[in-house]
Design an enzyme around this catalytic site. Sequence first.
Site, PDB file in Angstrom:
ATOM      1  N   ALA A 250      17.141  -1.997 -16.220  1.00  0.00           N
ATOM      2  CA  ALA A 250      16.209  -0.978 -16.719  1.00  0.00           C
ATOM      3  C   ALA A 250      16.206   0.280 -15.871  1.00  0.00           C
ATOM      4  O   ALA A 250      15.673   1.314 -16.280  1.00  0.00           O
ATOM      5  CB  ALA A 250      14.788  -1.554 -16.790  1.00  0.00           C
TER       6      ALA A 250
ATOM      7  N   HIS B  96      28.700   3.184   3.418  1.00  0.00           N
ATOM      8  CA  HIS B  96      28.205   3.972   2.290  1.00  0.00           C
ATOM      9  C   HIS B  96      26.889   4.594   2.762  1.00  0.00           C
ATOM     10  O   HIS B  96      25.800   4.156   2.424  1.00  0.00           O
ATOM     11  CB  HIS B  96      27.979   3.068   1.076  1.00  0.00           C
ATOM     12  CG  HIS B  96      27.464   3.799  -0.129  1.00  0.00           C
ATOM     13  ND1 HIS B  96      28.120   4.881  -0.682  1.00  0.00           N
ATOM     14  CD2 HIS B  96      26.358   3.598  -0.892  1.00  0.00           C
ATOM     15  CE1 HIS B  96      27.441   5.313  -1.734  1.00  0.00           C
ATOM     16  NE2 HIS B  96      26.360   4.552  -1.867  1.00  0.00           N
TER      17      HIS B  96
END
Length: 306
Positions: free
Chosen positions: A10, A172
């Site tokens: 979502a 990252h």
Amino acid sequence: MCKITIIGGAGTLGAAIAFKLAGKKAIDEICLIDQNEKLLLNHLMDLENAYPSKTIYKGTFHDLKHSNIVIITAAIPNRTDISSRDEFLEGNLQLFRQIGEAVAKHAPNALIITASNPVDVLNYYLVHTFQFDKKKLIGYTMNDSYRFEWALRRVLKLHENDKVSSPVIGEHGETQVPLFSQVKVNYKPLLLSEDQKIQVKEKLTNWFRNFNDLGINRTTGWTSAVGMERLIDQLLQPKTSTAIGSAVLNGEYDVSGISLGVPLAVNHTGIQSILEWEIEQKEKELFQQSAEKVKRLINEFIMNKK
């Protein structure tokens, strides 16, 4: 035939990835899992109309069964008052314990792509805690390489048709290592001046701060969706190809016991090998610094909290 499950379907990341993957002929089933049921159903109803012939549905952890690939984008809510992805770590580790237990129970043989931040630490956590096969876990880091390309194109004023290879390895995060020694334009090595390198680095350094300064609680959904589609394409093929992603190292680049962004040889069975490129000495030193940063986080938040 391929089933992909997105945990965090979502959210901006999960929904954008679902939209890109739903258009792939090789993927015939997409399961979306999220605690925000109404928002998930909102995306689902929209996706079903966009791809009426595709099997896309709301699931629970039980529906992880028979997944070929599990993509984890679930995370604590994004915030704009931060300077580092590491600030999400403690909250996301709690989520990942639940997620790891569910994947280990229902889809232990699936390929797993970690896209929640900080990617490197969370990817290692899954291998360390649940003993997943490290060759089947990849931390998604390709946005760094896309941003490197963006900066190179702006500084060098490249033509839109120019093909650019711009790998970034390491964490990252703030200590990522853009590999100037490996930059190629139209498949040929490109040597940048020191001034050009400085300009590119400045763009990369400021990007995350400028993005958060906008004050919008949204992550980089579109970039991630484009990169994830590319990685999934590679993971659906029997032919081995080169990708960049966070993988658990065992001596490669003189680093062991952590997950870090490196060049990978991948195919439909996962990571075939970690590619040890010939990089410049300064890049090696920066990679080691990046490794030390990630190792400190792993020691603090994982190893010392048993």
